[in-house]
Scaffold this motif. Structure first.
Motif, PDB file in Angstrom:
ATOM      1  N   GLY A  30       0.835  -1.199   0.000  1.00 19.22           N
ATOM      2  CA  GLY A  30       0.000   0.000   0.000  1.00 19.22           C
ATOM      3  C   GLY A  30       0.864   1.240   0.000  1.00 19.22           C
ATOM      4  N   SER A  31       0.468   2.240  -0.776  1.00 18.91           N
ATOM      5  CA  SER A  31       1.319   3.416  -0.965  1.00 18.91           C
ATOM      6  C   SER A  31       1.586   4.164   0.332  1.00 18.91           C
ATOM      7  CB  SER A  31       0.678   4.362  -1.992  1.00 18.91           C
ATOM      8  OG  SER A  31      -0.631   4.735  -1.590  1.00 18.91           O
ATOM      9  N   LEU A  32       0.586   4.268   1.212  1.00 12.49           N
ATOM     10  CA  LEU A  32       0.778   5.045   2.439  1.00 12.49           C
ATOM     11  C   LEU A  32       1.754   4.354   3.383  1.00 12.49           C
ATOM     12  CD1 LEU A  32       0.145   7.532   4.029  1.00 12.49           C
ATOM     13  CD2 LEU A  32      -1.903   6.418   4.919  1.00 12.49           C
ATOM     14  N   TRP A  33       1.677   3.009   3.485  1.00 15.42           N
ATOM     15  CA  TRP A  33       2.630   2.306   4.327  1.00 15.42           C
ATOM     16  C   TRP A  33       4.055   2.456   3.804  1.00 15.42           C
ATOM     17  CZ3 TRP A  33       3.033   1.261   9.021  1.00 15.42           C
ATOM     18  CH2 TRP A  33       1.975   0.776   9.791  1.00 15.42           C
ATOM     19  N   VAL A  34       4.220   2.415   2.490  1.00 17.80           N
ATOM     20  CA  VAL A  34       5.552   2.597   1.904  1.00 17.80           C
ATOM     21  C   VAL A  34       6.111   3.959   2.298  1.00 17.80           C
ATOM     22  CG1 VAL A  34       6.846   2.851  -0.247  1.00 17.80           C
ATOM     23  CG2 VAL A  34       5.164   1.039  -0.025  1.00 17.80           C
ATOM     24  N   TYR A  64       4.900  12.961  -1.915  1.00 22.31           N
ATOM     25  CA  TYR A  64       5.273  11.556  -1.713  1.00 22.31           C
ATOM     26  C   TYR A  64       4.051  10.653  -1.727  1.00 22.31           C
ATOM     27  CZ  TYR A  64      10.232  12.245  -0.624  1.00 22.31           C
ATOM     28  OH  TYR A  64      11.576  12.514  -0.700  1.00 22.31           O
ATOM     29  N   VAL A  65       2.996  11.059  -1.032  1.00 21.35           N
ATOM     30  CA  VAL A  65       1.793  10.228  -0.963  1.00 21.35           C
ATOM     31  C   VAL A  65       1.181  10.059  -2.349  1.00 21.35           C
ATOM     32  CG1 VAL A  65      -0.568  10.101  -0.098  1.00 21.35           C
ATOM     33  CG2 VAL A  65       1.286  10.744   1.443  1.00 21.35           C
ATOM     34  N   ALA A  69       3.175  15.661   8.817  1.00 16.00           N
ATOM     35  CA  ALA A  69       2.151  15.691   7.773  1.00 16.00           C
ATOM     36  C   ALA A  69       1.712  14.279   7.389  1.00 16.00           C
ATOM     37  CB  ALA A  69       2.684  16.433   6.549  1.00 16.00           C
ATOM     38  N   PHE A  70       2.665  13.330   7.298  1.00 14.92           N
ATOM     39  CA  PHE A  70       2.314  11.946   6.970  1.00 14.92           C
ATOM     40  C   PHE A  70       1.407  11.344   8.038  1.00 14.92           C
ATOM     41  CE2 PHE A  70       6.582  11.706   4.627  1.00 14.92           C
ATOM     42  CZ  PHE A  70       5.991  11.983   3.415  1.00 14.92           C
ATOM     43  N   ALA A  71       1.715  11.621   9.301  1.00 16.15           N
ATOM     44  CA  ALA A  71       0.893  11.103  10.391  1.00 16.15           C
ATOM     45  C   ALA A  71      -0.536  11.621  10.281  1.00 16.15           C
ATOM     46  CB  ALA A  71       1.508  11.495  11.734  1.00 16.15           C
ATOM     47  N   ALA A  72      -0.665  12.898   9.928  1.00 16.45           N
ATOM     48  CA  ALA A  72      -2.004  13.476   9.771  1.00 16.45           C
ATOM     49  C   ALA A  72      -2.758  12.802   8.632  1.00 16.45           C
ATOM     50  CB  ALA A  72      -1.884  14.979   9.513  1.00 16.45           C
ATOM     51  N   VAL A  73      -2.056  12.545   7.525  1.00 14.62           N
ATOM     52  CA  VAL A  73      -2.689  11.869   6.395  1.00 14.62           C
ATOM     53  C   VAL A  73      -3.157  10.475   6.801  1.00 14.62           C
ATOM     54  CG1 VAL A  73      -2.278  10.867   4.110  1.00 14.62           C
ATOM     55  CG2 VAL A  73      -1.446  13.160   4.631  1.00 14.62           C
ATOM     56  N   GLY A  74      -2.282   9.752   7.520  1.00 14.20           N
ATOM     57  CA  GLY A  74      -2.632   8.395   7.922  1.00 14.20           C
ATOM     58  C   GLY A  74      -3.807   8.341   8.876  1.00 14.20           C
ATOM     59  N   GLU A  82      -6.392   1.711   5.067  1.00 17.05           N
ATOM     60  CA  GLU A  82      -5.231   1.116   4.410  1.00 17.05           C
ATOM     61  C   GLU A  82      -4.161   0.729   5.424  1.00 17.05           C
ATOM     62  OE1 GLU A  82      -1.567   2.556   1.579  1.00 17.05           O
ATOM     63  OE2 GLU A  82      -3.565   3.291   1.077  1.00 17.05           O
ATOM     64  N   LEU A  83      -3.961   1.567   6.440  1.00 18.21           N
ATOM     65  CA  LEU A  83      -2.950   1.270   7.449  1.00 18.21           C
ATOM     66  C   LEU A  83      -3.294  -0.002   8.221  1.00 18.21           C
ATOM     67  CD1 LEU A  83      -2.202   4.823   8.873  1.00 18.21           C
ATOM     68  CD2 LEU A  83      -0.840   3.501   7.253  1.00 18.21           C
ATOM     69  N   ARG A  84      -4.571  -0.184   8.542  1.00 18.10           N
ATOM     70  CA  ARG A  84      -4.977  -1.377   9.274  1.00 18.10           C
ATOM     71  C   ARG A  84      -4.935  -2.619   8.380  1.00 18.10           C
ATOM     72  NH1 ARG A  84      -9.205   2.027  11.156  1.00 18.10           N
ATOM     73  NH2 ARG A  84     -10.606   1.003   9.675  1.00 18.10           N
ATOM     74  N   GLY A  85      -5.353  -2.452   7.152  1.00 19.10           N
ATOM     75  CA  GLY A  85      -5.546  -3.610   6.287  1.00 19.10           C
ATOM     76  C   GLY A  85      -4.277  -4.262   5.788  1.00 19.10           C
TER      77      GLY A  85
END
Length: 284
Positions: free
Chosen positions: A26-30, A74-75, A188-193, A200-203
């Motif tokens: 998943g793109s966000l985990w990467v 990046y996201v 900023a990444f933490a806020a997006v997640g 996506e983060l859980r899955g």
């Protein structure tokens, strides 16, 4: 220009590894794994060098802009790699240099010569040709390639992020500028997640081997931003931006070597154009 080419090497490897890992993890985990790993390394550099981290307080406004635009870039970039082919995403991403050069001209009052501008345009045209099979592109023009809107958004974000990182490197030194940039991006990444893509983060948390690929993305990207920051600190931003824009060539080369893809005629022509363009910038 040498620092820009080293940056291109790092970002090209990151693109190739990112395309592989984003489709598994998943793109966000990467993004989160890669950027966290690189932020830890940069923090180590700051501590080992005895730098005064408090100096970044003088550039909070610029750091906020850099963090927001770079994180968004990046996201969207790795989302584009997750959805679409590297041959579409990478050449569009390379146009970030045009945005960065425009900002450097307007805000840093750099005045690149006509020869530099010509060389830059030739280089970017060569990169786009090298990264794309024109026959496939034209055959699919009746529909929008998957990932294209995300790639366009990432190019704009990286243009602003590249300019602000260069300015931070010039104002604070590349170490503190890069450290501040990485920290602001993590926020900023933490806020997006948390606010946008928690599912996506859980899955995909237990996606296994793709973790190594994500860490590879982080290390390669770190090589790129370190080289870019040093180059920006030591010279004009425009040549560094132009040289770093050739990173899709590295991704194409890795695809040929490891995925056994066969280049087509327009890709060979693109390599020649890229070399001519870089030589022109170097002469300028």
């Amino acid at each position: 220009m040498i620092f820009g080419l080293v940056a291109a090497l790092g970002w090209g490897v990151a693109d190739f590894a990112g395309a592989v890992s984003a489709r598994r993890l998943g793109s966000l985990w990467v993004v989160l794994v890669a950027q966290t790993a690189s932020a830890i390394v940069v923090t180590g550099i700051i501590l080992a060098g005895g730098h005064d981290a408090g100096l970044v307080g003088s550039a909070l406004g610029l750091l906020a802009i850099n963090g927001a635009f770079s994180a968004a870039a990046y996201v969207t970039h790795y989302r584009a790699l997750e959805l679409g082919p590297v041959a579409v995403v990478s050449p569009v991403g390379a146009t970030y240099a045009l945005v960065g050069v425009l900002l450097a001209t307007l805000l840093l009052h750099e005045r690149p010569s006509a020869l530099t501008i010509t060389g830059g345009l030739i280089t970017i045209a060569g990169v786009m040709l090298t990264s794309t099979d024109l026959a496939k592109v034209f055959s699919g023009m009746h529909r929008m390639p998957p990932g294209l809107p995300w790639a366009v958004a990432s190019a704009c974000g990286f243009g602003v992020g590249g300019y602000t990182l260069a300015k931070l490197s010039q104002d604070l030194g590349w170490e503190l500028g890069l450290w501040g940039s990485r920290c602001s991006q993590l926020i900023a990444f933490a806020a997006v997640g948390l606010l946008w893509r928690r599912r996506e983060l859980r899955g995909r948390f237990l996606a296994g081997p793709a973790w190594l690929a994500a860490v590879t993305v982080g290390g390669s990207d770190l090589l790129g931003v370190v080289a870019f920051s040093i180059g920006a600190e030591r010279g004009f931003v425009t040549p560094v931006l132009i040289a770093s824009a050739v990173f899709p060539l590295i991704a194409v080369l890795l695809s040929v070597v490891y995925l056994h893809e066969r280049p087509v005629a327009n890709q060979y022509a693109g390599v020649v154009l890229t070399v001519v363009g870089l030589a022109t910038v170097g002469l300028a």
